[in-house]
Design a protein around this motif. Structure first.
Motif, PDB file in Angstrom:
ATOM      1  N   GLY A  13       0.702  -1.252  -0.150  1.00  0.00           N
ATOM      2  CA  GLY A  13      -0.096  -0.089  -0.102  1.00  0.00           C
ATOM      3  C   GLY A  13       0.617   1.226   0.030  1.00  0.00           C
ATOM      4  N   GLY A  15      -0.254   4.623   0.058  1.00  0.00           N
ATOM      5  CA  GLY A  15      -0.919   5.740   0.734  1.00  0.00           C
ATOM      6  C   GLY A  15      -0.084   6.291   1.601  1.00  0.00           C
ATOM      7  N   ILE A  16      -0.651   7.311   2.290  1.00  0.00           N
ATOM      8  CA  ILE A  16       0.392   8.150   3.154  1.00  0.00           C
ATOM      9  C   ILE A  16       0.757   7.008   4.502  1.00  0.00           C
ATOM     10  CG2 ILE A  16      -1.720   8.844   4.839  1.00  0.00           C
ATOM     11  CD1 ILE A  16       1.378  11.132   3.982  1.00  0.00           C
ATOM     12  N   SER A  17       0.037   6.127   4.981  1.00  0.00           N
ATOM     13  CA  SER A  17       0.479   5.136   5.836  1.00  0.00           C
ATOM     14  C   SER A  17       1.557   4.645   5.331  1.00  0.00           C
ATOM     15  CB  SER A  17      -0.581   4.304   6.415  1.00  0.00           C
ATOM     16  OG  SER A  17      -2.055   4.971   6.673  1.00  0.00           O
ATOM     17  N   GLU A  36       2.475  -1.113  -4.490  1.00  0.00           N
ATOM     18  CA  GLU A  36       1.246  -0.366  -4.796  1.00  0.00           C
ATOM     19  C   GLU A  36       0.515  -0.964  -5.985  1.00  0.00           C
ATOM     20  OE1 GLU A  36      -0.647   2.221  -3.457  1.00  0.00           O
ATOM     21  OE2 GLU A  36      -1.792   1.954  -5.127  1.00  0.00           O
ATOM     22  N   LYS A  37      -0.927  -0.976  -5.632  1.00  0.00           N
ATOM     23  CA  LYS A  37      -1.612  -1.870  -6.811  1.00  0.00           C
ATOM     24  C   LYS A  37      -2.131  -0.845  -8.155  1.00  0.00           C
ATOM     25  CE  LYS A  37      -6.560  -1.056  -5.271  1.00  0.00           C
ATOM     26  NZ  LYS A  37      -7.602  -1.557  -4.881  1.00  0.00           N
ATOM     27  N   LEU A  44      -5.615   7.807  -0.859  1.00  0.00           N
ATOM     28  CA  LEU A  44      -7.027   8.968  -0.923  1.00  0.00           C
ATOM     29  C   LEU A  44      -6.278  10.175  -1.309  1.00  0.00           C
ATOM     30  CD1 LEU A  44      -8.809   7.933   2.130  1.00  0.00           C
ATOM     31  CD2 LEU A  44      -9.416   7.497  -0.115  1.00  0.00           C
ATOM     32  N   ALA A  59      -8.107  15.149   1.736  1.00  0.00           N
ATOM     33  CA  ALA A  59      -7.451  15.915   2.643  1.00  0.00           C
ATOM     34  C   ALA A  59      -7.264  17.210   2.044  1.00  0.00           C
ATOM     35  CB  ALA A  59      -6.757  15.081   3.375  1.00  0.00           C
ATOM     36  N   GLY A  61      -5.714  19.353   4.392  1.00  0.00           N
ATOM     37  CA  GLY A  61      -4.640  19.805   5.426  1.00  0.00           C
ATOM     38  C   GLY A  61      -4.806  18.837   6.445  1.00  0.00           C
ATOM     39  N   ILE A 230      -1.042  -7.006  -4.468  1.00  0.00           N
ATOM     40  CA  ILE A 230      -0.737  -8.264  -3.567  1.00  0.00           C
ATOM     41  C   ILE A 230      -2.095  -8.684  -3.442  1.00  0.00           C
ATOM     42  CG2 ILE A 230       0.267  -9.411  -1.603  1.00  0.00           C
ATOM     43  CD1 ILE A 230       2.121  -7.735  -3.618  1.00  0.00           C
ATOM     44  N   THR A 249      -3.282  -0.707   3.789  1.00  0.00           N
ATOM     45  CA  THR A 249      -4.267  -0.650   2.962  1.00  0.00           C
ATOM     46  C   THR A 249      -5.536  -0.070   3.710  1.00  0.00           C
ATOM     47  OG1 THR A 249      -4.921  -2.833   3.011  1.00  0.00           O
ATOM     48  CG2 THR A 249      -3.399  -2.343   1.263  1.00  0.00           C
ATOM     49  N   GLU A 253      -9.809  -3.088   1.596  1.00  0.00           N
ATOM     50  CA  GLU A 253      -8.647  -3.789   0.950  1.00  0.00           C
ATOM     51  C   GLU A 253      -7.851  -4.687   1.930  1.00  0.00           C
ATOM     52  OE1 GLU A 253      -7.441  -0.140   0.140  1.00  0.00           O
ATOM     53  OE2 GLU A 253      -7.879  -0.244  -2.237  1.00  0.00           O
ATOM     54  N   PHE A 389     -14.063   4.995   4.102  1.00  0.00           N
ATOM     55  CA  PHE A 389     -13.821   4.919   5.467  1.00  0.00           C
ATOM     56  C   PHE A 389     -14.641   3.485   5.917  1.00  0.00           C
ATOM     57  CE2 PHE A 389     -13.582   9.566   5.863  1.00  0.00           C
ATOM     58  CZ  PHE A 389     -12.205   9.623   5.792  1.00  0.00           C
ATOM     59  N   ASN A 422      -6.472   4.040   8.301  1.00  0.00           N
ATOM     60  CA  ASN A 422      -7.427   4.913   9.154  1.00  0.00           C
ATOM     61  C   ASN A 422      -8.593   4.103   9.726  1.00  0.00           C
ATOM     62  OD1 ASN A 422      -8.890   4.125   7.067  1.00  0.00           O
ATOM     63  ND2 ASN A 422      -8.782   6.183   5.794  1.00  0.00           N
ATOM     64  N   ILE A 427      -8.661   8.563  12.226  1.00  0.00           N
ATOM     65  CA  ILE A 427      -8.826   8.636  10.634  1.00  0.00           C
ATOM     66  C   ILE A 427      -8.078   9.645  10.079  1.00  0.00           C
ATOM     67  CG2 ILE A 427     -10.456  10.474  10.955  1.00  0.00           C
ATOM     68  CD1 ILE A 427     -12.250   9.070   9.141  1.00  0.00           C
ATOM     69  N   ILE A 429      -4.816  12.342   9.095  1.00  0.00           N
ATOM     70  CA  ILE A 429      -3.267  12.164   8.741  1.00  0.00           C
ATOM     71  C   ILE A 429      -2.240  12.266   9.782  1.00  0.00           C
ATOM     72  CG2 ILE A 429      -1.624  13.321   7.155  1.00  0.00           C
ATOM     73  CD1 ILE A 429      -4.154  13.710   5.206  1.00  0.00           C
TER      74      ILE A 429
HETATM   75  C1  LIG Z   1     -13.078  13.239   1.182  1.00  0.00           C
HETATM   76  C2  LIG Z   1     -11.846  13.141   2.144  1.00  0.00           C
HETATM   77  C3  LIG Z   1     -11.363  14.182   2.887  1.00  0.00           C
HETATM   78  C4  LIG Z   1     -10.493  14.020   3.852  1.00  0.00           C
HETATM   79  N1  LIG Z   1      -9.891  15.255   4.489  1.00  0.00           N
HETATM   80  C5  LIG Z   1      -9.063  14.809   5.502  1.00  0.00           C
HETATM   81  C6  LIG Z   1      -8.607  16.010   6.157  1.00  0.00           C
HETATM   82  O1  LIG Z   1      -8.710  17.372   5.792  1.00  0.00           O
HETATM   83  N2  LIG Z   1      -7.451  15.769   7.123  1.00  0.00           N
HETATM   84  C7  LIG Z   1      -6.892  14.583   7.420  1.00  0.00           C
HETATM   85  O2  LIG Z   1      -6.076  14.453   8.408  1.00  0.00           O
HETATM   86  N3  LIG Z   1      -7.625  13.357   7.060  1.00  0.00           N
HETATM   87  C8  LIG Z   1      -8.631  13.733   5.918  1.00  0.00           C
HETATM   88  N4  LIG Z   1      -9.011  12.562   5.434  1.00  0.00           N
HETATM   89  C9  LIG Z   1      -8.663  11.256   5.745  1.00  0.00           C
HETATM   90  C10 LIG Z   1      -7.230  10.739   5.316  1.00  0.00           C
HETATM   91  O3  LIG Z   1      -7.070  11.468   3.923  1.00  0.00           O
HETATM   92  C11 LIG Z   1      -7.265   9.243   5.041  1.00  0.00           C
HETATM   93  O4  LIG Z   1      -7.478   8.752   6.399  1.00  0.00           O
HETATM   94  C12 LIG Z   1      -5.787   8.755   4.675  1.00  0.00           C
HETATM   95  O5  LIG Z   1      -5.244   9.601   3.053  1.00  0.00           O
HETATM   96  C13 LIG Z   1      -5.639   7.222   4.410  1.00  0.00           C
HETATM   97  O6  LIG Z   1      -4.534   7.177   4.040  1.00  0.00           O
HETATM   98  P1  LIG Z   1      -3.983   5.288   4.137  1.00  0.00           P
HETATM   99  O7  LIG Z   1      -2.771   5.407   3.336  1.00  0.00           O
HETATM  100  O8  LIG Z   1      -4.214   4.796   5.358  1.00  0.00           O
HETATM  101  O9  LIG Z   1      -5.011   4.614   3.193  1.00  0.00           O
HETATM  102  P2  LIG Z   1      -5.267   4.857   1.415  1.00  0.00           P
HETATM  103  O10 LIG Z   1      -5.031   6.402   1.149  1.00  0.00           O
HETATM  104  O11 LIG Z   1      -6.505   4.206   1.219  1.00  0.00           O
HETATM  105  O12 LIG Z   1      -4.118   4.147   0.669  1.00  0.00           O
HETATM  106  C14 LIG Z   1      -4.011   2.634   0.707  1.00  0.00           C
HETATM  107  C15 LIG Z   1      -3.363   2.347  -0.547  1.00  0.00           C
HETATM  108  O13 LIG Z   1      -3.081   0.948  -0.498  1.00  0.00           O
HETATM  109  C16 LIG Z   1      -3.062   0.586  -2.021  1.00  0.00           C
HETATM  110  N5  LIG Z   1      -3.658  -0.937  -2.016  1.00  0.00           N
HETATM  111  C17 LIG Z   1      -4.837  -1.365  -1.595  1.00  0.00           C
HETATM  112  N6  LIG Z   1      -4.617  -2.825  -1.750  1.00  0.00           N
HETATM  113  C18 LIG Z   1      -3.497  -3.086  -2.132  1.00  0.00           C
HETATM  114  C19 LIG Z   1      -2.989  -4.247  -2.678  1.00  0.00           C
HETATM  115  N7  LIG Z   1      -3.839  -5.517  -2.425  1.00  0.00           N
HETATM  116  N8  LIG Z   1      -1.708  -4.308  -2.966  1.00  0.00           N
HETATM  117  C20 LIG Z   1      -1.272  -3.251  -3.160  1.00  0.00           C
HETATM  118  N9  LIG Z   1      -1.746  -1.995  -2.826  1.00  0.00           N
HETATM  119  C21 LIG Z   1      -2.735  -1.918  -2.325  1.00  0.00           C
HETATM  120  C22 LIG Z   1      -4.238   1.416  -2.500  1.00  0.00           C
HETATM  121  O14 LIG Z   1      -4.119   1.737  -4.057  1.00  0.00           O
HETATM  122  C23 LIG Z   1      -3.755   2.760  -1.963  1.00  0.00           C
HETATM  123  O15 LIG Z   1      -2.959   3.439  -2.696  1.00  0.00           O
HETATM  124  C24 LIG Z   1      -9.880  12.622   4.449  1.00  0.00           C
HETATM  125  C25 LIG Z   1     -10.473  11.450   3.561  1.00  0.00           C
HETATM  126  C26 LIG Z   1     -11.397  11.442   2.583  1.00  0.00           C
HETATM  127  C27 LIG Z   1     -11.966  10.553   1.806  1.00  0.00           C
END
Ligand SMILES: Cc1cc2nc3c(=O)[nH]c(=O)nc-3n(C[C@H](O)[C@H](O)[C@H](O)COP(=O)(O)OP(=O)(O)OC[C@H]3O[C@@H](n4cnc5c(N)ncnc54)[C@H](O)[C@@H]3O)c2cc1C
Length: 440
Positions: A13, A15-17, A36-37, A44, A59, A61, A230, A249, A253, A389, A422, A427, A429
């Motif tokens: 994955g 994303g930011i995590s 990354e898929k 997000l 997000a 900010g 994966i 993820t 996912e 979410f 998240n 939830i 960032i």
């Molecule tokens: C509309 C909206 C507004 C938001 N606003 C804010 C805000 O203002 N402030 C704030 O702090 N937070 C905000 N958030 C929350 C924050 O953006 C998310 O919680 C955060 O970005 C999630 O990051 P993540 O890396 O955990 O997950 P994700 O961003 O979902 O990343 C997961 C990654 O894993 C990859 N992946 C998934 N399955 C597989 C696999 N099997 N193999 C390989 N790769 C895979 C996906 O393609 C993706 O790139 C907001 C969220 C939304 C939807």
């Protein structure tokens, strides 16, 4: 001899995590392989650049902390603070904006509950019942629900307090005030960040993703594989034995990934988990010659029963400098709810246009025949996130206990697997970054 062998951390994955996990693994001397898929990083998080300004896909900010300042310093990024005039947050009730949308009696009831009522959640109490017990009905409906809904985009009756405040310990018999005082007294002293509160970057959140990407690539042995989904965790773990695995993820996912995993299938039945529910969220960012905001503000929150679908509107032109070019105003509208599952961009846009016209006339008294009313329709960006979410309910709480047990067993076996995202510990960032930076 052993010291010469570099540890390997495998991350699923991007994303930011996942990216911050990779950064922290590299910092502790590990080599990283990230899968990354999709064909891009960020998950997000993503910024588009329109001719009229910047469009955040999700997000816009996040809350700052000293560890985030260290991260951004290592990435050579400069944090951007919001304009001081953008502090005002308003609630919409009965066709008007309010800083306090309740009566003085409802406020006193809320303060009383906060200071004196036992805040420990009962086992079967949902968040609405908990909040009404502590703060009273009006305080819950017009302040707590829109404020929490602005973050989690979910109705309170679907949420479970220990799932939302997973890091907070409620002591039996103690009011929320006493619990908070106890919590802060016992919290490890944190270094205060230079910039407090909400922050972003000059070129939007994408700067953070780019900065992390570059940092990982600069570590010559680390690799990022895009378009690499994966799917079979049994095979994947078999071929990555003795390496630390971090699954970063979304909940949706993660479930897909672990449902055929032998170890998970063994432990899962012990936990009382039914099916999971998710939230679909839609953001609409528009640029234009007019705005629904009658004065400089951060945004507006919408309690239920106001005959509107919208949950919140952000005044982008006020919050961070440089977000608009050519046209003076930009707003982001946030929608969520089950009705979005079957919605299309066209159907959401229709609702948005109708609601915006309504709010323009109610809040800004712009006449129907005002030439500026139509201009905003030129530049609209719609993004629908399906299953963005989880719903922070009791199932999710039980599922996190299940993952804790899996992490513990894998650690004992010498094949550490950790879950980030998240659905784990918050939830926002800031929580995601801080969790991914701590080696659990
Ligand atoms: C509309 C909206 C507004 C938001 N606003 C804010 C805000 O203002 N402030 C704030 O702090 N937070 C905000 N958030 C929350 C924050 O953006 C998310 O919680 C955060 O970005 C999630 O990051 P993540 O890396 O955990 O997950 P994700 O961003 O979902 O990343 C997961 C990654 O894993 C990859 N992946 C998934 N399955 C597989 C696999 N099997 N193999 C390989 N790769 C895979 C996906 O393609 C993706 O790139 C907001 C969220 C939304 C939807």
């Amino acid at each position: 001899m052993n010291n010469l062998i570099t540890k390997k951390t495998i991350i699923i994955g991007g994303g930011i995590s996942g990216l911050v996990s990779a950064y922290s693994a590299i910092q502790s001397g590990s080599t990283v392989i990230l899968y990354e898929k999709s064909n891009q990083l960020g998950g997000l998080i993503g910024t588009k650049y329109s001719e009229n300004g910047l469009v955040e896909q999700a997000a816009n900010g996040f809350l700052n902390s000293s560890s985030i300042e260290k991260l951004t310093k290592d990435l050579n990024l400069k944090l951007l603070k919001p304009e001081s005039s953008s502090k005002k947050r308003r609630f919409f009730r009965n066709n008007k904006l309010h800083s306090l949308p309740i009566s003085i009696f409802a406020l006193l009831r809320g303060i009383f509950g906060f200071c004196f009522i036992n805040s420990e959640p009962n086992l079967d109490e949902n968040m609405q019942e908990w909040s009404q017990r502590i703060f009273g009905k009006d305080f819950t409906e017009f302040i707590i629900e829109p404020a929490i809904g602005g973050i989690y985009s979910t109705e309170l009756e679907l949420m479970y307090v220990p799932s939302v405040f997973s890091k907070f310990k409620f002591y039996n018999g103690k009011s929320l005030l006493r619990n908070l005082l106890f919590h802060f007294k016992n919290k490890k002293k944190e270094i205060k960040p230079n910039l407090r509160g909400l922050v972003s970057f000059q070129n939007g959140m994408q700067e953070l993703i780019k900065g992390l990407h570059t940092y990982i690539l600069n570590n010559s042995k680390s690799k990022i594989h895009l378009n690499s989904k994966i799917s079979n965790l049994n095979h994947f773990l078999e071929s990555n034995k003795n390496n630390e695995i971090r699954i970063c993820t979304s909940l949706f996912e993660t479930i897909e990934l672990i449902k055929e995993w032998e170890l998970a299938k063994e432990i899962f039945p012990k936990y009382d988990i039914c099916s999971f529910s998710y939230q679909t969220i839609c953001t609409i960012t528009q640029f234009g010659m007019n705005t629904i905001f009658p004065y400089k503000a951060f945004g507006i929150l919408f309690p239920r029963n106001q005959n509107l679908f919208v949950k919140g509107v952000l005044a982008n032109h006020c919050i961070f400098k440089g977000r608009v070019k050519n046209l003076p105003y930009s707003e982001t509208w946030i929608y969520s709810g089950d009705w979005l599952n079957d919605a299309t961009e066209t159907s959401v846009k229709e609702i948005f246009v109708k609601e915006r016209n309504f709010l323009l006339s109610k809040l800004n008294k712009l006449r129907n025949n005002d030439p500026n009313r139509k201009i905003f329709l030129h530049d609209i960006h719609i993004k629908i996130w399906k299953n963005a979410f989880p719903i922070y309910n009791k199932n999710l709480y039980n599922f996190n206990n299940f993952l804790d047990e899996i992490e513990f067993i894998c650690e004992q076996k010498g094949n550490p697997i950790r879950f980030y995202g998240n659905y784990r510990n918050g939830i926002g960032i800031r929580s995601l970054i801080e969790n991914a930076m701590i080696s659990r």
